[in-house]
Design a protein around this motif. Structure first.
Motif, PDB file in Angstrom:
ATOM      1  N   GLN A 339       0.777  -1.217   0.047  1.00 39.07           N
ATOM      2  CA  GLN A 339      -0.095  -0.095  -0.146  1.00 39.07           C
ATOM      3  C   GLN A 339       0.649   1.330  -0.022  1.00 39.07           C
ATOM      4  OE1 GLN A 339      -3.249  -0.343  -0.223  1.00 39.07           O
ATOM      5  NE2 GLN A 339      -3.007  -2.330  -0.551  1.00 39.07           N
ATOM      6  N   GLY A 340       2.016   1.249   0.061  1.00 40.53           N
ATOM      7  CA  GLY A 340       3.072   2.389  -0.007  1.00 40.53           C
ATOM      8  C   GLY A 340       2.735   3.144  -1.190  1.00 40.53           C
ATOM      9  N   SER A 341       3.166   4.421  -1.127  1.00 43.55           N
ATOM     10  CA  SER A 341       3.364   5.265  -2.291  1.00 43.55           C
ATOM     11  C   SER A 341       4.247   6.560  -1.819  1.00 43.55           C
ATOM     12  CB  SER A 341       1.899   5.808  -2.459  1.00 43.55           C
ATOM     13  OG  SER A 341       1.462   6.606  -1.498  1.00 43.55           O
ATOM     14  N   LEU A 342       4.466   7.434  -2.826  1.00 47.33           N
ATOM     15  CA  LEU A 342       5.227   8.562  -2.828  1.00 47.33           C
ATOM     16  C   LEU A 342       4.200   9.878  -2.948  1.00 47.33           C
ATOM     17  CD1 LEU A 342       8.144  10.001  -2.307  1.00 47.33           C
ATOM     18  CD2 LEU A 342       8.463   9.813  -4.775  1.00 47.33           C
ATOM     19  N   VAL A 343       4.272  10.709  -2.116  1.00 48.73           N
ATOM     20  CA  VAL A 343       3.018  11.715  -2.208  1.00 48.73           C
ATOM     21  C   VAL A 343       3.954  13.130  -1.851  1.00 48.73           C
ATOM     22  CG1 VAL A 343       0.941  12.637  -1.353  1.00 48.73           C
ATOM     23  CG2 VAL A 343       1.369  10.288  -1.607  1.00 48.73           C
ATOM     24  N   ILE A 344       3.678  14.147  -2.733  1.00 48.31           N
ATOM     25  CA  ILE A 344       4.349  15.641  -2.529  1.00 48.31           C
ATOM     26  C   ILE A 344       3.195  16.362  -2.294  1.00 48.31           C
ATOM     27  CG2 ILE A 344       4.465  16.017  -5.097  1.00 48.31           C
ATOM     28  CD1 ILE A 344       6.822  17.495  -4.146  1.00 48.31           C
ATOM     29  N   SER A 345       2.898  17.341  -1.463  1.00 50.92           N
ATOM     30  CA  SER A 345       1.678  17.948  -0.915  1.00 50.92           C
ATOM     31  C   SER A 345       2.034  19.242  -0.421  1.00 50.92           C
ATOM     32  CB  SER A 345       0.862  17.302  -0.114  1.00 50.92           C
ATOM     33  OG  SER A 345       1.362  17.143   1.136  1.00 50.92           O
ATOM     34  N   VAL A 346       1.090  20.133  -0.416  1.00 49.76           N
ATOM     35  CA  VAL A 346       1.115  21.459   0.372  1.00 49.76           C
ATOM     36  C   VAL A 346      -0.211  21.660   0.928  1.00 49.76           C
ATOM     37  CG1 VAL A 346       2.807  22.384  -1.073  1.00 49.76           C
ATOM     38  CG2 VAL A 346       0.388  22.687  -1.727  1.00 49.76           C
ATOM     39  N   ASN A 347      -0.042  22.578   2.054  1.00 46.64           N
ATOM     40  CA  ASN A 347      -1.423  22.832   2.842  1.00 46.64           C
ATOM     41  C   ASN A 347      -2.331  23.772   1.949  1.00 46.64           C
ATOM     42  OD1 ASN A 347      -3.362  23.746   4.533  1.00 46.64           O
ATOM     43  ND2 ASN A 347      -1.927  23.986   6.200  1.00 46.64           N
ATOM     44  N   PRO A 348      -3.316  23.076   1.703  1.00 45.01           N
ATOM     45  CA  PRO A 348      -4.340  23.991   0.904  1.00 45.01           C
ATOM     46  C   PRO A 348      -4.605  25.373   1.362  1.00 45.01           C
ATOM     47  CG  PRO A 348      -5.604  22.141   1.763  1.00 45.01           C
ATOM     48  CD  PRO A 348      -3.932  21.913   2.087  1.00 45.01           C
ATOM     49  N   ASP A 349      -4.529  25.498   2.585  1.00 46.11           N
ATOM     50  CA  ASP A 349      -4.714  26.720   3.046  1.00 46.11           C
ATOM     51  C   ASP A 349      -3.464  27.778   3.425  1.00 46.11           C
ATOM     52  OD1 ASP A 349      -7.394  26.308   3.557  1.00 46.11           O
ATOM     53  OD2 ASP A 349      -6.986  25.082   5.433  1.00 46.11           O
ATOM     54  N   ASP A 350      -2.395  26.979   2.870  1.00 43.42           N
ATOM     55  CA  ASP A 350      -1.108  27.837   3.263  1.00 43.42           C
ATOM     56  C   ASP A 350      -0.186  27.662   1.771  1.00 43.42           C
ATOM     57  OD1 ASP A 350       1.043  29.395   4.363  1.00 43.42           O
ATOM     58  OD2 ASP A 350       1.861  27.774   5.464  1.00 43.42           O
ATOM     59  N   VAL A 378       6.791  15.883   1.704  1.00 42.34           N
ATOM     60  CA  VAL A 378       7.078  14.697   1.065  1.00 42.34           C
ATOM     61  C   VAL A 378       7.075  13.497   1.879  1.00 42.34           C
ATOM     62  CG1 VAL A 378       8.476  13.538  -0.536  1.00 42.34           C
ATOM     63  CG2 VAL A 378       8.657  15.950  -0.654  1.00 42.34           C
ATOM     64  N   THR A 379       6.085  12.595   1.678  1.00 45.58           N
ATOM     65  CA  THR A 379       5.671  11.474   2.452  1.00 45.58           C
ATOM     66  C   THR A 379       5.891  10.063   1.486  1.00 45.58           C
ATOM     67  OG1 THR A 379       4.415  12.462   3.787  1.00 45.58           O
ATOM     68  CG2 THR A 379       4.234   9.933   3.783  1.00 45.58           C
ATOM     69  N   ASP A 380       7.057   9.079   1.930  1.00 43.95           N
ATOM     70  CA  ASP A 380       7.272   7.969   1.337  1.00 43.95           C
ATOM     71  C   ASP A 380       7.081   7.105   2.042  1.00 43.95           C
ATOM     72  OD1 ASP A 380       8.296   6.291  -0.513  1.00 43.95           O
ATOM     73  OD2 ASP A 380      10.474   6.740  -0.293  1.00 43.95           O
ATOM     74  N   THR A 381       6.061   6.049   1.934  1.00 44.40           N
ATOM     75  CA  THR A 381       5.560   4.726   2.721  1.00 44.40           C
ATOM     76  C   THR A 381       6.025   3.332   1.778  1.00 44.40           C
ATOM     77  OG1 THR A 381       3.265   5.115   1.806  1.00 44.40           O
ATOM     78  CG2 THR A 381       3.920   5.872   3.618  1.00 44.40           C
ATOM     79  N   ARG A 382       6.698   3.779   0.751  1.00 43.33           N
ATOM     80  CA  ARG A 382       7.024   2.516  -0.068  1.00 43.33           C
ATOM     81  C   ARG A 382       8.097   1.436   0.530  1.00 43.33           C
ATOM     82  NH1 ARG A 382       9.188   5.809  -5.284  1.00 43.33           N
ATOM     83  NH2 ARG A 382      10.212   6.813  -3.565  1.00 43.33           N
ATOM     84  N   ALA A 383       7.616   0.301   0.373  1.00 46.00           N
ATOM     85  CA  ALA A 383       8.664  -0.894   1.032  1.00 46.00           C
ATOM     86  C   ALA A 383       9.830  -0.902   0.686  1.00 46.00           C
ATOM     87  CB  ALA A 383       7.918  -1.883   0.919  1.00 46.00           C
ATOM     88  N   GLY A 384      10.245  -0.498  -0.641  1.00 52.59           N
ATOM     89  CA  GLY A 384      11.412  -0.959  -1.450  1.00 52.59           C
ATOM     90  C   GLY A 384      12.364   0.285  -1.019  1.00 52.59           C
ATOM     91  N   GLY A 455      17.245   3.502   0.279  1.00 52.35           N
ATOM     92  CA  GLY A 455      17.395   2.712   1.640  1.00 52.35           C
ATOM     93  C   GLY A 455      17.177   3.578   2.686  1.00 52.35           C
ATOM     94  N   ALA A 456      17.030   4.969   2.436  1.00 51.03           N
ATOM     95  CA  ALA A 456      16.867   5.579   3.851  1.00 51.03           C
ATOM     96  C   ALA A 456      15.842   6.822   3.557  1.00 51.03           C
ATOM     97  CB  ALA A 456      18.307   6.367   4.309  1.00 51.03           C
ATOM     98  N   GLY A 457      14.919   6.655   2.527  1.00 53.95           N
ATOM     99  CA  GLY A 457      14.096   7.809   2.385  1.00 53.95           C
ATOM    100  C   GLY A 457      12.575   7.734   2.905  1.00 53.95           C
ATOM    101  N   ARG A 458      12.344   6.578   3.460  1.00 51.50           N
ATOM    102  CA  ARG A 458      10.961   6.284   4.154  1.00 51.50           C
ATOM    103  C   ARG A 458      10.583   7.158   5.247  1.00 51.50           C
ATOM    104  NH1 ARG A 458       7.749   1.540   3.672  1.00 51.50           N
ATOM    105  NH2 ARG A 458       6.075   1.158   5.271  1.00 51.50           N
ATOM    106  N   GLY A 459       9.435   7.785   5.187  1.00 46.22           N
ATOM    107  CA  GLY A 459       9.019   8.728   6.360  1.00 46.22           C
ATOM    108  C   GLY A 459       8.585  10.015   5.545  1.00 46.22           C
ATOM    109  N   THR A 460       8.352  11.006   6.443  1.00 46.56           N
ATOM    110  CA  THR A 460       7.772  12.361   6.114  1.00 46.56           C
ATOM    111  C   THR A 460       8.824  13.448   6.486  1.00 46.56           C
ATOM    112  OG1 THR A 460       5.669  11.486   6.742  1.00 46.56           O
ATOM    113  CG2 THR A 460       5.979  13.836   6.421  1.00 46.56           C
ATOM    114  N   ALA A 461       9.093  14.195   5.467  1.00 41.47           N
ATOM    115  CA  ALA A 461       9.972  15.332   5.379  1.00 41.47           C
ATOM    116  C   ALA A 461       9.258  16.541   5.008  1.00 41.47           C
ATOM    117  CB  ALA A 461      11.193  15.264   4.576  1.00 41.47           C
ATOM    118  N   GLN A 462       9.710  17.675   5.362  1.00 44.35           N
ATOM    119  CA  GLN A 462       9.093  19.055   5.062  1.00 44.35           C
ATOM    120  C   GLN A 462      10.263  19.810   4.537  1.00 44.35           C
ATOM    121  OE1 GLN A 462       7.227  21.930   7.918  1.00 44.35           O
ATOM    122  NE2 GLN A 462       5.489  20.960   7.107  1.00 44.35           N
ATOM    123  N   LEU A 463       9.879  20.266   3.265  1.00 47.67           N
ATOM    124  CA  LEU A 463      11.150  21.275   2.675  1.00 47.67           C
ATOM    125  C   LEU A 463      10.422  22.308   2.391  1.00 47.67           C
ATOM    126  CD1 LEU A 463      11.717  18.742  -0.365  1.00 47.67           C
ATOM    127  CD2 LEU A 463      12.916  18.833   1.844  1.00 47.67           C
TER     128      LEU A 463
END
Length: 489
Positions: A339-350, A378-384, A455-463
């Motif tokens: 069920q993992g995926s790579l998602v980039i997003s911004v706060n619609p109110d900001d 940026v949120t990366d939940t991909r298993a690989g 090998g180390a990108g899994r999780g959520t980061a804010q840029l």
């Protein structure tokens, strides 16, 4: 033997070179006497290292698990016959030869059927070298044909890094903490020697150099007379807890094109080995249980019906679970790896950036304004955990009153990492200055905002990024707007 030209072109390569930065797990050192042929999988072919005041080039062999550091003299890189392709009928690629002629290409995006070599400076620390960079050079090429290393821009156009047929040496500056891939193109079958060299200046102005280092490549079928293939099993830990996942990998030395395996097990009390049904690949995963404690496992490699190599057995040890009170309960939670995926997003109110009114700079020749990009998640939940790269571009110009416009390239940025998860290794992209005539720049082209290593990108980061607008003084007054498009791959 002539290879069949694969139905493969450059369209799949237009996403750009994979260039990531951050910390990587330290690979094990290889035996000095161990010679290998690498023909499939990932390898940092030109791995720049600095230790005890000396700069060196190594090979970080990631085709095995765990990865192994090797001396380039102990490695032959094989470009398999399956790498053959026709030069596209596109004038941008005329440097590869006439349209339709055959080349052998290792692409900058991974093809599991081929070798995926790159260069790497992720073990180099910041603050050691002037400009936090080293210079990587291709000094010489010896072989039956030409060799070209090139990346591609966001529109698929080639960016040549090294090219042997127009004069060597060729050199590029590589920042520390960089992991990069390119297209490696060879114009003829046969054996090649590529001489790479790394140079740098320390912060105390001392210069260091590896000197030329030979890298051996063979394009096409390997010649006979090499060492016999041996097989080993990696991945067995010293001890497992019940319900842990065990993943074993059969490793060929040297690596061949054989890919049919058989796994066997023998548990205490059994006289014979038992074939593990349905397991014919190089990897075998299963769940550790107390019933499997002290069982042995071997792998066999087949060439048609004949056994080409058999590994030494490895033994599984499973710990006894602690005694628990009779009133306890075991609760198990799981996350579906599919069920993992790579998602980039911004706060619609900001998501609106309003720059302060532009002011004349101290020289009086530019209108300038500075501001801040709103946070990008940026949120990366991909298993690989393949790593990722986030970028931004303004595909259209700023528009203002009475159809007035100015180029999106007049806006630049300085990316920042605002927050990240433990172990993600996210790094900010390079600064992009506003457009200057003769030197380019600006966000009219795609620019990296941040990236995470494989090998180390899994999780959520804010840029984020500091924004700088710099306009010619003849720009008409008014309020202008444009849209920044963000992507993650």
């Amino acid at each position: 033997m002539n290879a069949t030209v694969r139905a493969r072109g450059f369209a799949a390569l237009t996403a750009g070179a994979v260039v990531v930065a951050g910390m990587v797990l330290a690979p094990a050192a290889a035996s000095a006497a161990e010679r290998v042929v690498l023909s499939k999988g990932h390898a940092d072919a030109v791995d720049v290292r600095y230790r005890d005041g000396k700069l060196s080039l190594q090979v970080n062999d990631d085709t095995v698990s765990p990865a192994v550091v090797r001396d380039p003299a102990d490695v032959t890189f094989q470009v398999l016959p399956e790498a053959a392709m026709a030069v596209p009928d596109d004038p941008r690629f005329a440097f590869l030869g006439p349209a339709g002629s055959q080349i052998w290409l290792l692409p900058m995006t991974q093809d599991p059927a081929l070798l995926w070599p790159g260069w790497n400076t992720t073990t180099l620390n910041s603050g050691v070298f002037e400009g936090d960079k080293v210079r990587l050079s291709l000094v010489d090429v010896q072989g039956p044909g030409n060799v070209t290393l090139f990346t591609q821009d966001s529109f698929g156009g080639p960016i040549i890094k090294f090219r042997s047929d127009d004069g060597l040496p060729d050199a590029i500056d590589v920042p520390v903490h960089t992991h990069a891939h390119a297209n490696w193109a060879f114009s003829a079958l046969g054996s090649y020697t590529l001489k790479f060299q790394a140079d740098a200046t320390l912060t105390d102005r001392t210069t260091v150099s590896t000197g030329p280092v030979d890298y051996s490549f063979i394009v096409g079928e390997a010649t006979g007379g090499g060492p016999e293939t041996s097989l080993s099993v990696s991945g067995m830990a010293d001890e497992y807890q019940p319900n842990d996942t065990v993943t074993l990998t059969a490793v060929q030395t040297p690596q061949t094109e054989l890919d049919r395996y058989q796994w066997l097990s023998r548990c205490p009390g059994a006289a014979d080995w038992t074939i593990i049904a349905g397991e014919a690949g190089s990897r075998y995963s299963f769940t550790a249980t107390r019933e499997l404690n002290a069982c042995e496992y071997v792998a066999k490699l087949y060439d048609d019906q004949a056994v080409a190599a058999t590994s030494e057995p490895v033994t599984l040890w499973v710990a006894f679970p602690p005694q628990e009170p009779g009133t306890s309960q075991t609760i198990t939670a799981s996350i579906d790896e599919t069920q993992g995926s790579l998602v980039i997003s911004v706060n619609p109110d900001d998501r609106a950036v309003v720059l302060p009114p532009a002011q004349l700079n101290t020289a009086g020749d530019r209108w300038e304004s500075n501001g801040e990009l709103r946070p990008v998640t940026v949120t990366d939940t991909r298993a690989g955990q393949p790593g990722w790269s986030a970028s931004g571009q303004m595909p259209a110009d700023f528009t203002g009153p009475d159809d007035a416009t100015f180029s999106a390239g007049y806006l630049g940025w300085t990316p920042q990492v605002l927050a990240q998860g433990v172990g993600q290794g996210v790094v900010a992209g390079p600064e992009v200055a506003p457009y200057v005539i003769g030197s380019g720049g600006g966000l009219g082209n795609s620019a990296e905002l941040g990236s995470a290593p494989s090998g180390a990108g899994r999780g959520t980061a804010q840029l984020g990024a500091g924004l700088r607008l710099s306009l010619p003084t003849e720009t008409a007054p008014g309020t202008y707007t444009a849209t920044l498009t963000l992507t993650a791959i």
